[in-house]
Structures are given as structure tokens and as C-alpha cells.
Design an enzyme around this catalytic site. Structure first.
Site, mmCIF file in Angstrom:
data_model
loop_
_atom_site.group_PDB
_atom_site.id
_atom_site.type_symbol
_atom_site.label_atom_id
_atom_site.label_comp_id
_atom_site.label_asym_id
_atom_site.label_seq_id
_atom_site.Cartn_x
_atom_site.Cartn_y
_atom_site.Cartn_z
ATOM 1 N N VAL A 10 -9.753 52.437 -15.662
ATOM 2 C CA VAL A 10 -8.210 52.212 -15.893
ATOM 3 C C VAL A 10 -7.672 51.997 -14.350
ATOM 4 O O VAL A 10 -8.103 52.492 -13.576
ATOM 5 C CB VAL A 10 -7.639 53.113 -16.793
ATOM 6 C CG1 VAL A 10 -8.207 52.721 -18.242
ATOM 7 C CG2 VAL A 10 -7.726 54.476 -16.392
ATOM 8 N N SER A 11 -6.504 51.303 -14.287
ATOM 9 C CA SER A 11 -5.648 51.222 -13.183
ATOM 10 C C SER A 11 -4.954 52.534 -12.690
ATOM 11 O O SER A 11 -4.646 52.593 -11.608
ATOM 12 C CB SER A 11 -4.910 49.944 -13.383
ATOM 13 O OG SER A 11 -5.591 48.884 -13.501
ATOM 14 N N SER A 12 -4.518 53.389 -13.634
ATOM 15 C CA SER A 12 -3.657 54.386 -13.164
ATOM 16 C C SER A 12 -4.099 55.525 -13.701
ATOM 17 O O SER A 12 -4.615 55.914 -14.851
ATOM 18 C CB SER A 12 -2.145 54.131 -13.545
ATOM 19 O OG SER A 12 -1.991 54.258 -14.752
ATOM 20 N N GLN A 15 -3.231 56.391 -17.667
ATOM 21 C CA GLN A 15 -3.905 55.597 -18.686
ATOM 22 C C GLN A 15 -5.106 56.413 -19.182
ATOM 23 O O GLN A 15 -5.716 57.133 -18.224
ATOM 24 C CB GLN A 15 -4.544 54.273 -18.199
ATOM 25 C CG GLN A 15 -3.097 53.488 -17.891
ATOM 26 C CD GLN A 15 -3.648 52.046 -17.217
ATOM 27 O OE1 GLN A 15 -4.499 52.097 -16.501
ATOM 28 N NE2 GLN A 15 -3.139 50.792 -18.057
#
Length: 183
Positions: A10-12, A15
Site C-alpha cells: 500500500v502507498s501510505s 492504509q
């Protein structure tokens, strides 16, 4: 005998990986590498590097979506090139891609190009929105955070105490800020 190795990203940090991890477990992955890091670059993605080092000939790397592996076609091709050179296949669950077949390889390349195109469009729309907001001038939401240090108060405190270090201590700010604001 092929071993299924999962990769989730996931990007962050806010998340959750839960949905991806559950899908990879259901797909029969015996080991899963996961991380919370942007997909726009492969640099700094330690778990991706660990996965690429770990896999062996005959293994299948399983991901839920193509954009979990990379956001640019260039990076995607580099990653799959490394996998192919090791005799490792790729399976993408949500997009029914399986590079063990010629059809799967073709679908993979087409979807990789479309994914990169979507990312480029999103960036262009975002930039256009920011440019429009900046054009509003003073009413722009992109004018920055208001100053948290009162310059006049800093100068007054330095003049009263006669010492920049003592002024910084009294005001609860860094010496560098005092020097920068009184220069």
C-alpha cells in the site's frame, strides 16, 4: 513443484494491507512480503528487493493488482525482467494475468501500459487543479502555512536580552530561526 510467493503493498502508512494479505493467503501463497511504501519508484522498497532475492526458478510471484508491483511500465518491465531471468512467473489475481501463458504475457504488457497511462492522467489532472488554485492568488489554498514565529517579537526579545541564544530559549524556538529572522 512451484511455490507461490505473495507480495502486498500500500502507498501510505495509514492504509491497510489486510485485504491483499487475505487474498494472497487464499491464493495459496506460502510466504508473503509486504510493505507500506509508494509504488512510484522501486528504490527504498526493501520488501520488494527481498522478494526478488528470495524467489527461485519455478516459483510464482502472486500479487492482487498490477499497480501493487509498480506504477510505471518501465519499473514493471524491470521487475518482471528480473523475475523472468530467474525463471519465476507472475500471477495477478484481480486482473486474471498469468505469465505462464502467452495470452497472460500479452495481457500483462497491455495492462501495464494502461496503468502507466492512468497514472500520467491523474498527475496531469492534479497539476491542472493546483495551477488553477495558484492562479487565484491570495484566495489560493496553496499559499503555505501561516508563519508560526512573530518576527517582531523575535527582534524585540533579542534587543531586550542582547543575546540570540537566550532569546531562542525564551521564545522556545531554534537558534537557527532567531539568526535567520534577525539577519
Amino acid at each position: 513443484m512451484s511455490v507461490k510467493i505473495g507480495y502486498a503493498r500500500v502507498s501510505s502508512r495509514t492504509q491497510s494491507l489486510d485485504v491483499q494479505l487475505s487474498a494472497l493467503e487464499q491464493a495459496g501463497c506460502t510466504k508473503v512480503f509486504s510493505e507500506k511504501f509508494t509504488g512510484t519508484t522501486t528504490q527504498g522498497r526493501d520488501q520488494l528487493e527481498a522478494l526478488l532475492d528470495y524467489v527461485r526458478e519455478g516459483d510464482v510471484v502472486v500479487i492482487t493488482k498490477l499497480d501493487r508491483m509498480a506504477r510505471s511500465l518501465t519499473d514493471l518491465l524491470k521487475i518482471t525482467g528480473k523475475l523472468e531471468s530467474k525463471g519465476v512467473q507472475l500471477k495477478v489475481l484481480d486482473q486474471s494475468i498469468d505469465t505462464t501463458t502467452p495470452e497472460g504475457k500479452m495481457t500483462y504488457h497491455i495492462l501495464g501500459a494502461v496503468s502507466e497511462f492512468e497514472t500520467s492522467l491523474r498527475k496531469a489532472r492534479q497539476r491542472a487543479g493546483i495551477d488553477a488554485a495558484l492562479a487565484k492568488g491570495e484566495d489560493s489554498p496553496f499559499k503555505g502555512r501561516p508563519p508560526s514565529i512573530d518576527v517582531d517579537k523575535v527582534r524585540e526579545t533579542v534587543a531586550r536580552l542582547g543575546n540570540k541564544t537566550h532569546a531562542a530559549r525564551e521564545l522556545g524556538i531554534s537558534r537557527q530561526s532567531v539568526y535567520r529572522l534577525t539577519a
